[in-house]
Design a protein around this motif. Structure first.
Motif, PDB file in Angstrom:
ATOM      1  N   MET A 200       0.821  -1.209   0.000  1.00 39.12           N
ATOM      2  CA  MET A 200       0.000   0.000   0.000  1.00 39.12           C
ATOM      3  C   MET A 200       0.856   1.261   0.000  1.00 39.12           C
ATOM      4  O   MET A 200       0.526   2.252  -0.661  1.00 39.12           O
ATOM      5  N   VAL A 201       1.977   1.228   0.721  1.00 39.88           N
ATOM      6  CA  VAL A 201       2.875   2.383   0.738  1.00 39.88           C
ATOM      7  C   VAL A 201       3.556   2.559  -0.617  1.00 39.88           C
ATOM      8  O   VAL A 201       3.640   3.669  -1.159  1.00 39.88           O
ATOM      9  N   SER A 202       4.055   1.441  -1.183  1.00 41.54           N
ATOM     10  CA  SER A 202       4.766   1.519  -2.467  1.00 41.54           C
ATOM     11  C   SER A 202       3.856   1.911  -3.616  1.00 41.54           C
ATOM     12  O   SER A 202       4.290   2.582  -4.564  1.00 41.54           O
ATOM     13  N   GLU A 203       2.572   1.510  -3.557  1.00 41.01           N
ATOM     14  CA  GLU A 203       1.628   1.839  -4.618  1.00 41.01           C
ATOM     15  C   GLU A 203       0.966   3.194  -4.427  1.00 41.01           C
ATOM     16  O   GLU A 203       0.221   3.646  -5.294  1.00 41.01           O
ATOM     17  N   GLY A 204       1.236   3.848  -3.317  1.00 41.48           N
ATOM     18  CA  GLY A 204       0.716   5.187  -3.094  1.00 41.48           C
ATOM     19  C   GLY A 204      -0.663   5.250  -2.476  1.00 41.48           C
ATOM     20  O   GLY A 204      -1.257   6.333  -2.391  1.00 41.48           O
ATOM     21  N   PHE A 205      -1.190   4.104  -2.013  1.00 38.29           N
ATOM     22  CA  PHE A 205      -2.494   4.123  -1.346  1.00 38.29           C
ATOM     23  C   PHE A 205      -2.401   4.792   0.031  1.00 38.29           C
ATOM     24  O   PHE A 205      -3.376   5.362   0.522  1.00 38.29           O
ATOM     25  N   ILE A 206      -1.228   4.662   0.649  1.00 39.73           N
ATOM     26  CA  ILE A 206      -0.970   5.337   1.925  1.00 39.73           C
ATOM     27  C   ILE A 206       0.162   6.330   1.690  1.00 39.73           C
ATOM     28  O   ILE A 206       1.285   5.933   1.353  1.00 39.73           O
ATOM     29  N   ARG A 207      -0.128   7.618   1.838  1.00 37.67           N
ATOM     30  CA  ARG A 207       0.869   8.663   1.572  1.00 37.67           C
ATOM     31  C   ARG A 207       0.938   9.616   2.768  1.00 37.67           C
ATOM     32  O   ARG A 207       0.272  10.641   2.799  1.00 37.67           O
ATOM     33  N   TYR A 208       1.728   9.191   3.755  1.00 40.38           N
ATOM     34  CA  TYR A 208       1.878  10.020   4.946  1.00 40.38           C
ATOM     35  C   TYR A 208       2.566  11.347   4.623  1.00 40.38           C
ATOM     36  O   TYR A 208       2.306  12.363   5.251  1.00 40.38           O
ATOM     37  N   GLU A 209       3.489  11.320   3.618  1.00 41.26           N
ATOM     38  CA  GLU A 209       4.221  12.548   3.311  1.00 41.26           C
ATOM     39  C   GLU A 209       3.321  13.628   2.731  1.00 41.26           C
ATOM     40  O   GLU A 209       3.645  14.825   2.805  1.00 41.26           O
ATOM     41  N   ALA A 210       2.168  13.224   2.160  1.00 40.54           N
ATOM     42  CA  ALA A 210       1.249  14.214   1.605  1.00 40.54           C
ATOM     43  C   ALA A 210       0.622  15.065   2.705  1.00 40.54           C
ATOM     44  O   ALA A 210       0.196  16.196   2.463  1.00 40.54           O
ATOM     45  N   ILE A 211       0.536  14.507   3.911  1.00 40.25           N
ATOM     46  CA  ILE A 211      -0.060  15.228   5.040  1.00 40.25           C
ATOM     47  C   ILE A 211       1.005  15.742   5.990  1.00 40.25           C
ATOM     48  O   ILE A 211       0.940  16.885   6.463  1.00 40.25           O
ATOM     49  N   TYR A 212       2.009  14.903   6.265  1.00 42.13           N
ATOM     50  CA  TYR A 212       2.992  15.238   7.295  1.00 42.13           C
ATOM     51  C   TYR A 212       4.341  15.674   6.724  1.00 42.13           C
ATOM     52  O   TYR A 212       5.262  15.969   7.486  1.00 42.13           O
ATOM     53  N   GLY A 213       4.476  15.681   5.407  1.00 34.47           N
ATOM     54  CA  GLY A 213       5.704  16.172   4.792  1.00 34.47           C
ATOM     55  C   GLY A 213       6.898  15.285   5.054  1.00 34.47           C
ATOM     56  O   GLY A 213       6.832  14.056   4.893  1.00 34.47           O
ATOM     57  N   SER A 214       7.997  15.894   5.495  1.00 27.08           N
ATOM     58  CA  SER A 214       9.261  15.173   5.634  1.00 27.08           C
ATOM     59  C   SER A 214       9.240  14.115   6.734  1.00 27.08           C
ATOM     60  O   SER A 214      10.087  13.224   6.744  1.00 27.08           O
ATOM     61  N   ILE A 215       8.297  14.226   7.670  1.00 23.03           N
ATOM     62  CA  ILE A 215       8.236  13.221   8.749  1.00 23.03           C
ATOM     63  C   ILE A 215       7.235  12.109   8.419  1.00 23.03           C
ATOM     64  O   ILE A 215       6.890  11.310   9.288  1.00 23.03           O
ATOM     65  N   GLY A 216       6.787  12.045   7.167  1.00 22.22           N
ATOM     66  CA  GLY A 216       5.820  11.022   6.776  1.00 22.22           C
ATOM     67  C   GLY A 216       6.348   9.617   6.961  1.00 22.22           C
ATOM     68  O   GLY A 216       5.642   8.732   7.461  1.00 22.22           O
ATOM     69  N   THR A 217       7.614   9.380   6.563  1.00 22.85           N
ATOM     70  CA  THR A 217       8.205   8.049   6.722  1.00 22.85           C
ATOM     71  C   THR A 217       8.308   7.677   8.197  1.00 22.85           C
ATOM     72  O   THR A 217       8.089   6.519   8.578  1.00 22.85           O
ATOM     73  N   LEU A 218       8.646   8.644   9.032  1.00 18.27           N
ATOM     74  CA  LEU A 218       8.735   8.403  10.476  1.00 18.27           C
ATOM     75  C   LEU A 218       7.388   7.971  11.044  1.00 18.27           C
ATOM     76  O   LEU A 218       7.307   7.012  11.827  1.00 18.27           O
ATOM     77  N   LEU A 219       6.327   8.633  10.630  1.00 18.07           N
ATOM     78  CA  LEU A 219       4.995   8.283  11.130  1.00 18.07           C
ATOM     79  C   LEU A 219       4.539   6.937  10.581  1.00 18.07           C
ATOM     80  O   LEU A 219       3.846   6.183  11.273  1.00 18.07           O
ATOM     81  N   ALA A 220       4.921   6.632   9.346  1.00 20.98           N
ATOM     82  CA  ALA A 220       4.614   5.307   8.799  1.00 20.98           C
ATOM     83  C   ALA A 220       5.312   4.221   9.609  1.00 20.98           C
ATOM     84  O   ALA A 220       4.731   3.164   9.897  1.00 20.98           O
ATOM     85  N   LEU A 221       6.564   4.491   9.995  1.00 23.85           N
ATOM     86  CA  LEU A 221       7.300   3.540  10.835  1.00 23.85           C
ATOM     87  C   LEU A 221       6.630   3.364  12.191  1.00 23.85           C
ATOM     88  O   LEU A 221       6.491   2.239  12.688  1.00 23.85           O
ATOM     89  N   LEU A 222       6.201   4.468  12.792  1.00 29.97           N
ATOM     90  CA  LEU A 222       5.521   4.396  14.085  1.00 29.97           C
ATOM     91  C   LEU A 222       4.223   3.592  13.985  1.00 29.97           C
ATOM     92  O   LEU A 222       3.910   2.777  14.864  1.00 29.97           O
ATOM     93  N   PHE A 223       3.467   3.837  12.908  1.00 34.84           N
ATOM     94  CA  PHE A 223       2.215   3.084  12.735  1.00 34.84           C
ATOM     95  C   PHE A 223       2.490   1.601  12.553  1.00 34.84           C
ATOM     96  O   PHE A 223       1.775   0.752  13.102  1.00 34.84           O
ATOM     97  N   TRP A 224       3.528   1.264  11.794  1.00 32.95           N
ATOM     98  CA  TRP A 224       3.850  -0.142  11.559  1.00 32.95           C
ATOM     99  C   TRP A 224       4.283  -0.817  12.862  1.00 32.95           C
ATOM    100  O   TRP A 224       3.883  -1.952  13.151  1.00 32.95           O
ATOM    101  N   ILE A 225       5.086  -0.130  13.665  1.00 32.78           N
ATOM    102  CA  ILE A 225       5.493  -0.685  14.957  1.00 32.78           C
ATOM    103  C   ILE A 225       4.270  -0.906  15.844  1.00 32.78           C
ATOM    104  O   ILE A 225       4.149  -1.938  16.516  1.00 32.78           O
ATOM    105  N   TYR A 226       3.372   0.069  15.854  1.00 39.32           N
ATOM    106  CA  TYR A 226       2.138  -0.074  16.640  1.00 39.32           C
ATOM    107  C   TYR A 226       1.337  -1.286  16.156  1.00 39.32           C
ATOM    108  O   TYR A 226       0.805  -2.059  16.972  1.00 39.32           O
ATOM    109  N   LEU A 227       1.277  -1.483  14.850  1.00 36.24           N
ATOM    110  CA  LEU A 227       0.489  -2.577  14.287  1.00 36.24           C
ATOM    111  C   LEU A 227       1.057  -3.935  14.686  1.00 36.24           C
ATOM    112  O   LEU A 227       0.311  -4.824  15.129  1.00 36.24           O
ATOM    113  N   ILE A 228       2.364  -4.112  14.565  1.00 31.64           N
ATOM    114  CA  ILE A 228       2.944  -5.421  14.890  1.00 31.64           C
ATOM    115  C   ILE A 228       2.919  -5.677  16.399  1.00 31.64           C
ATOM    116  O   ILE A 228       2.803  -6.836  16.834  1.00 31.64           O
TER     117      ILE A 228
END
Length: 259
Positions: A200-228
């Motif tokens: 979903m991230v690679s295909e652009g279905f989830i685009r944190y950088e569109a909302i959070y800018g440069s910290i989008g990858t960081l928030l994606a990492l935080l969400f993934w850690i929360y999920l696992i």
């Protein structure tokens, strides 16, 4: 628990790099650890590698005291994990902070040992093709068997890790049947969610950088850690439910024998 996992991630990776650099070249050790991290967090590869290089540059060479500090910092997540797993277990004795921390440190040390074994096995894999050439055998790394093994072995390693986690970390041991079912569920959950989230991230279905800018990858990492982490705790509750079901079944069977 995701909070502790995030702040324990980079100290743990630094521990692995420092340990590996005793036997390997610094750059090779870095690449091995970065490869291991990106297998678990494939969408955050650039962020992980960039931050690790910056941290290594700032810290420089690490002695024994530095390694101990990294191990202590990286054990924070496993301390929280130990406490949560023990809480979900049925009628498990309560542990204090020092007991949970001791268990966490043992887990970190075991992960370092497993990483060392992985380095040894990868070295053997690189050496084996040379023997194959000498004996006019097929290159093992190009065989169909190796293609399947390279995909199965990481999943099997995750399964064995969860078996040890659900079997030995809680204060009260569960039946092996419950542990195996729970470990299979958690491993499947990790693999499935990882593939779906990465896709979903690679295909652009989830685009944190569109909302959070440069910290989008960081928030994606935080969400993934929360999920696992959430999947891991659900697995612990599943193990408890299976144990309660087995206990009730034993009581019913005993009552039938008496009657």
């Amino acid at each position: 628990m995701a909070f502790y996992a995030f702040f324990s991630l980079f100290p743990l990776l630094l521990v692995l790099i420092v340990i590996a650099s005793f036997w390997l070249d610094n750059e090779i050790a870095f690449q091995k650890v970065a490869s291991l991290a990106t297998q678990i967090l494939p969408f955050a590869q650039n962020m992980i590698e960039t931050n690790l290089r910056e941290m290594i540059g700032l810290r420089g060479a690490s002695g024994s005291i530095g390694i101990i500090g990294y191990i202590w910092s990286s054990s924070s997540f496993f301390t929280a994990l130990s406490r949560n797993l023990n809480t979900t277990a049925q009628n498990a004795p309560k542990r204090n902070f020092f007991q949970n921390r001791a268990i966490a440190l043992v887990i970190v040390i075991l992960m370092i040992v497993f990483f060392g074994l992985a380095l040894v096995s990868s070295t053997l894999v690189n050496v084996l093709p040379q023997f194959g050439t000498l004996w006019d055998m097929i290159n093992i790394q190009e065989s169909v068997l190796w293609t399947y093994l390279s995909k199965i072995i990481p999943i099997l390693a995750s399964f064995l890790f969860f078996v040890m986690l659900y079997r030995f970390v809680p204060g009260k041991k569960s039946r092996m049947k419950s542990v195996l079912i729970t470990s299979a569920f958690t491993t499947l959950g990790w693999e499935t969610s990882s593939r779906i989230f990465t896709w979903m991230v690679s295909e652009g279905f989830i685009r944190y950088e569109a909302i959070y800018g440069s910290i989008g990858t960081l928030l994606a990492l935080l969400f993934w850690i929360y999920l696992i982490c959430y999947i891991t705790i659900i697995g612990a509750h599943l193990c408890t439910v299976l144990e309660e079901r087995s206990n009730r079944q034993e009581v019913l069977n005993a009552a039938k024998k008496i009657s």
